[in-house]
Design an enzyme around this catalytic site. Structure first.
Site, PDB file in Angstrom:
ATOM      1  N   HIS A 150     -22.914  31.571  11.995  1.00 29.69           N
ATOM      2  CA  HIS A 150     -22.718  30.374  12.811  1.00 29.69           C
ATOM      3  C   HIS A 150     -23.469  29.208  12.180  1.00 29.69           C
ATOM      4  O   HIS A 150     -24.514  29.392  11.547  1.00 29.69           O
ATOM      5  CB  HIS A 150     -23.192  30.605  14.251  1.00 29.69           C
ATOM      6  N   HIS A 152     -23.247  24.458  11.741  1.00 27.85           N
ATOM      7  CA  HIS A 152     -22.485  23.214  11.867  1.00 27.85           C
ATOM      8  C   HIS A 152     -21.777  22.907  10.549  1.00 27.85           C
ATOM      9  O   HIS A 152     -22.160  21.998   9.829  1.00 27.85           O
ATOM     10  CB  HIS A 152     -23.413  22.065  12.264  1.00 27.85           C
TER      11      HIS A 152
END
Ligand SMILES: *[C@@H]1O[C@H](CO)[C@@H](O)[C@H](O)[C@H]1NC(C)=O
Ligand SMILES: *[C@@H]1O[C@H](CO)[C@@H](O)[C@H](O)[C@H]1NC(C)=O
Length: 366
Positions: A150, A152
């Site tokens: 995970h 951005h």
């Protein structure tokens, strides 16, 4: 050798010749024997391998994927699923931390790895060399599989890097104005997750309403352009604010490249469907989400809901119209998936069991 030299020296020439010939024959004979042994070992190995494959097939057919846990030839469970890689390329301020925490809570029990992709300065676009490194690393790092990544990072298409095995992408989207408001206050006041951390705009007391009224940069419509480029990916055009091509690309990726995209506003349903679709990772997630709702929720402190004029001012911008178009598209798709995945019973959602089976299987096995 000493013995051979002594004996040959004492022998007549005729016998010497015979001895050499006999020795040569013996060598040939032994070589033939070794060759035969090699061949029969290969046959044996092939038989053993065939037997293992057949056994694995039987386990699979009986529904006990992977076979007995005690055997080192078979992994405890999962089979092919132990190669799974899930990438959650989270968009900032979409309640992503609440969901990520579920993965951290489950990884021990469900035996998978969770890795955070920390990009310098939180830049969602990777350099070409980093794209190559990342794709190669994710697909070949055996010790980390199965893995949940995970971070951005904008969507990255693995298929153009010539590697075997594609990750499963998942994501969550949020109402674009709410996301921006949340981000605005997050930069100023942080949240209850890491309260001590100093935020970039800390000390600035201006409300979101005041910012929009005075045309400040942190609440400008351009700042809404984030969910589209995150789904669009690593193409220049994705980051051209207001690009119709980027919007189309984002929509196409959402339906073609993502296993499931949920909504911040309906996170529990997302978790429930994800558990049904990817039990290897998310078995037990719904229960965990329901019981630990409070502890998983991360609230931006001092958040004031924006005034109606503020919202309508943002709604007049073309950028909002496009981001909202994308959000509506995601919402419709998610509701479609949900309508086919669950049923409501006594006010509770239940995941539908398998509703297809195989028949008319030919040729018949005798
Ligand atoms: C990413 O790494 C930097 C440098 O080590 C660190 O300061 C930062 O807190 C990390 N980001 C997150 C979100 O953990
Ligand atoms: C993947 O990257 C990590 C960290 O950079 C490294 O330790 C690991 O060996 C790499 N694995 C592969 C298969 O490249």
């Amino acid at each position: 050798m000493r013995f051979l030299r002594i004996t040959t020296a004492t022998m007549p020439h005729k016998f010497q010749l015979l001895a050499v010939m006999a020795f040569g024959l013996a060598v040939l004979f032994i070589e033939k024997q070794i060759q035969d042994m090699d061949e029969s070992r290969e046959v044996l190995e092939r038989t053993v391998a065939r037997h293992e494959v057949a056994e694995a097939e039987q386990w699979r057919q009986r529904g006990e994927v992977g076979g007995p846990a005690s055997s080192p030839l078979h992994r405890a469970d999962g089979g092919d699923e132990d190669d799974l890689v899930v990438i959650y390329n989270r968009v900032p301020k979409t309640a992503s931390t609440s969901f990520t925490n579920i993965a951290y809570d489950l990884c021990g029990k469900n035996r998978f790895h969770v890795l955070h992709i920390n990009t310098s300065k939180n830049n969602p676009v990777l350099s070409l060399q980093d794209q190559v490194r990342f794709v190669h690393n994710v697909t070949s790092w055996r010790e980390m599989k199965p893995a949940f990544y995970h971070g951005h990072v904008a969507y990255l298409d693995f298929s153009k890097f010539g590697v075997a095995g594609q990750p499963r992408y998942i994501n969550v989207v949020r109402d674009p104005v709410e996301r921006l408001v949340s981000y605005y206050y997050f930069l100023r006041f942080g949240d209850d997750y890491r309260p001590g951390l100093r935020r970039r705009k800390q000390g600035d007391k201006k409300t979101f309403d005041q910012c929009v009224a005075t045309g400040g940069p942190d609440c400008a419509p351009e700042k809404l352009w984030l969910q589209i480029p995150f789904f669009c990916g690593h193409h220049s055009e994705c980051w051209n604010v207001g690009s119709a091509w980027a919007l189309q690309k984002a929509k196409a990726n959402l339906v073609n490249q993502y296993l499931l995209v949920g909504l911040t506003e309906e996170l529990e349903d997302f978790v429930m469907i994800l558990e049904a679709a990817l039990p290897r990772f998310f078995k037990g997630a719904t229960k965990l989400y329901r019981t630990g709702k409070k502890s998983h929720l991360r609230k931006t402190t001092e958040k004031k809901p924006p005034a109606t004029e503020t919202i309508s001012k943002l709604h007049r911008s073309d950028i909002w119209k496009m981001e909202n178009d994308f959000y509506q598209f995601a919402q419709e798709q998610f509701h479609f998936v949900r309508a086919h995945a669950v049923r409501e019973k006594d006010g509770e959602l239940l995941v539908l069991p398998q509703s297809f089976f195989y028949e008319k299987i030919y040729p018949k096995v005798s």
